[in-house]
Design an enzyme around this catalytic site. Structure first.
Site, PDB file in Angstrom:
ATOM      1  N   GLY A   1       0.833  -1.184   0.000  1.00 29.30           N
ATOM      2  CA  GLY A   1       0.000   0.000   0.000  1.00 29.30           C
ATOM      3  C   GLY A   1       0.868   1.233   0.000  1.00 29.30           C
ATOM      4  O   GLY A   1       2.093   1.158  -0.127  1.00 29.30           O
TER       5      GLY A   1
ATOM      6  N   ASP B   1      -9.302   6.036   5.782  1.00 25.34           N
ATOM      7  CA  ASP B   1      -9.049   5.463   4.451  1.00 25.34           C
ATOM      8  C   ASP B   1      -9.944   4.249   4.232  1.00 25.34           C
ATOM      9  O   ASP B   1      -9.484   3.184   3.819  1.00 25.34           O
ATOM     10  CB  ASP B   1      -7.577   5.083   4.306  1.00 25.34           C
ATOM     11  CG  ASP B   1      -7.172   4.850   2.849  1.00 25.34           C
ATOM     12  OD1 ASP B   1      -7.920   5.299   1.949  1.00 25.34           O
ATOM     13  OD2 ASP B   1      -6.137   4.228   2.602  1.00 25.34           O
TER      14      ASP B   1
END
Length: 595
Positions: free
Chosen positions: A24, A137
């Site tokens: 990520g 997120d």
């Protein structure tokens, strides 16, 4: 899921590391095994964050808070070491595709599954907010669909990166633009209501296959999040009444997670909350984990561990590569029996050849497997190494050059000119055929089609045309994309000796102290934020990020909305890292082609 490379660490704290799950914006995720046999998803933080003392302080605080989260619909944080040389965090490992991967592979979820998803997400948010955290997120990639319901992952981590991380390239905004709240898009203070807005966007995506806001650039997408009315035309009426208030621009008008649960009421008991195709993906991943745990550990190498800066989506978070691990290759000929290998004008799997090749020209006007003539309808796609082709018959082929690939539902390997072809199926609807690059085994030439037979035929055609193409498929003059970034920087410029390490075709890194990186890319032409700096006739922007610095500039306009960009990163143990980044830029300018 990918095997660990020889130079990768085999241990983090008490956890034995066995495979790579993905990456990520903040770190790399690995599959680990605890001493008691439990599996963990262990996230190692990228080096640019680990060098920032402020990040470590925030990371430590957020980890302590996240360890108090223990809801049924979260992947609980089991352990962490924010003080390690490479900080890490270990969460409970669960099998299941992400919501993004499930919808892409099997299509939108039915209404009842969307309701179950909403219940799980609201329950998870209630628990996350209870301990004082805001997820920040919540996106389709951070929601896993497991056999007994959804799991929210990566909570409490995004905040640690605020104030010093270049995650989105839009000036320090942490989150995913398509699913962030208006207040987050404008960098305003956040409340738990921000996560509720993201929840509404997730439900739209789950029910329709796309998000509530569209935009051809990040800037336009963020503008629409703040100002535009969400597109709910395809949302089933049974869940639209729930989604609309979640997407209110005013945070005060959004329901709390508990109000969402009250609205939905009790969910009927059941052991299979998702459509059968999603449960097939879950079963495939469970089989993949069993395969991975049987892999022999490769011997460690003295080379330093490699990492990558950008998230590469790992299809369904896992991949079954049993056939490769076992080493038993079943040959499936792509070329016809007795076919001669053509004279090798170019090596179709060399980095030099692939860097200069335009994927939207390789298969244009070619007929593959009797499907009809292929056309490239979208040549303005920002990913320079990928192109989607379509024939009048409706058949489609995607060609990817030099990109990372992941194996899901491994099939018996094929063979092309004596090289093994990696075959895998995704969701039972498409097949990927890949030739690995000898210089970078994690990269490949890949074709994606409806069937493995069609994908192999397209791969054979693409490889043959690249080999015999000479300059027919070259990128236009003035492009910097064919260049090897590692070969353009003198080590002395960054106070180092030795060459850098190529992590992708156009990404070079110099690890250690000081560290540096050079990336060539083609992206949407959005002005970079930062302070203007003159590199000797070229104006760039520079932005300090704690103990590192980023210098970027536009090399040339490629299309109406896409441009080629250069990005330099530099870190240092003393002095100003921006001085190093600017010096690299000035030395590099003279070596780049004239646009």
């Amino acid at each position: 899921m990918k095997p660990l490379e020889p130079g990768d660490a085999r241990q983090a704290g008490k956890y034995r590391l066995v495979a790579a799950l993905g990456e990520g914006g903040m770190g790399r995720v690995l599959l680990g095994v605890a001493p008691d046999g439990r599996l963990v998803a262990l996230k190692q933080v990228h080096a640019e964050f680990a060098r920032d003392a402020r990040f470590r302080t925030r990371f430590r605080q957020e980890v302590q808070a996240s360890q108090r989260v223990s809801g049924a619909y979260t992947a609980a944080v089991m352990d962490a070491d924010p003080d390690a040389e490479t900080p890490w965090l270990a969460s409970v490992f669960v099998t299941g595709p992400s919501l993004k991967e499930a919808v892409e592979a099997t299509g939108p979820l039915p209404v009842e599954s969307v309701r179950r998803l909403a219940v799980g997400l609201a329950t998870a948010l209630a628990e996350i907010h209870r301990v004082g955290l805001i997820h920040r997120d919540l996106k389709p990639g951070n929601v896993l669909l497991t056999g007994d319901g959804p799991r929210v992952i990566d909570f409490g981590i995004a905040r640690a990166a605020e104030g010093g991380a270049e995650l989105t390239g839009t000036g320090g905004i942490v989150g995913s633009p398509a699913f962030m709240s208006p207040e987050q898009a404008e960098s305003r203070p956040l409340t738990p209501a921000s996560d509720v807005f993201s929840l509404g966007g997730l439900l739209v995506m789950a029910a329709t296959g796309r998000g509530p806001f569209a935009g051809t650039t990040t800037a336009q997408l963020l503008y629409n999040v703040v100002h535009a009315v969400p597109d709910l035309t395809a949302v089933p009426p049974e869940v639209r009444a729930l989604i609309e208030p979640c997407l209110a621009k005013d945070p005060a008008r959004r329901p709390t997670p508990q109000r969402i649960l009250d609205f939905l009421g009790p969910v009927a008991p059941g052991t299979r909350p998702w459509p059968p195709a999603v449960h097939e993906l879950i079963g495939a991943q469970e089989a993949a984990v069993r395969t991975v745990l049987s892999w022999p550990a490769p011997p460690p190498a003295p080379a330093p561990p490699r990492r990558r800066r950008r998230w590469v989506p790992v299809a369904a978070g896992l991949a079954a590569v049993a056939a490769l691990a076992a080493g038993a290759l079943v040959a499936v000929k792509v070329t016809g029996a007795g076919a001669e290998v053509p004279n090798a004008n170019l090596d179709p799997v060399s980095l030099d050849t692939l860097r200069r090749t335009d994927p939207c020209r390789v298969l244009a006007d070619v007929s593959v497997g009797g499907a009809g003539t292929l056309k490239a309808p979208n040549t303005d796609y920002p990913d320079i190494d990928r192109c989607d082709y379509r024939a009048r018959s409706g058949a489609t082929v995607t060609l990817r050059l030099g990109q990372e690939f992941t194996v899901l539902n491994a099939q018996p390997p094929g063979n092309l000119d004596g090289r093994p072809v990696v075959l895998s199926t995704v969701g039972g609807s498409t097949c990927e055929a890949t030739l690995r690059l000898p210089a970078q085994p994690g990269l490949g030439v890949t074709t994606v089609a409806d069937t493995c037979e069609f994908a192999q035929a397209a791969l054979g055609e693409a490889v043959e045309r690249i080999r015999e193409g000479n300059s027919r498929f070259d990128l236009p003059p003035g492009s910097l994309l064919p260049l090897d970034p590692c070969a353009l920087v003198e080590p002395a410029t960054i106070g180092r000796v030795g060459t850098g390490t190529l992590t992708r075709m156009r990404d070079c890194e110099w690890s250690g102290k000081p560290s540096a990186g050079l990336v060539f890319d083609r992206t949407a032409d959005v002005p970079a934020e930062g302070t203007p700096v003159d590199l000797g006739g070229v104006t760039a922007t520079r932005r300090a990020l704690g103990e590192s610095c980023v210098v970027t500039w536009r090399h040339r306009q490629a299309t109406e909305r896409l441009a080629e960009h250069v990005r330099i990163t530099a870190g240092t143990t003393g002095g100003d890292p921006c001085d190093t980044a600017v010096a690299m830029g000035k030395a590099l300018i003279a070596k780049l082609p004239k646009p």
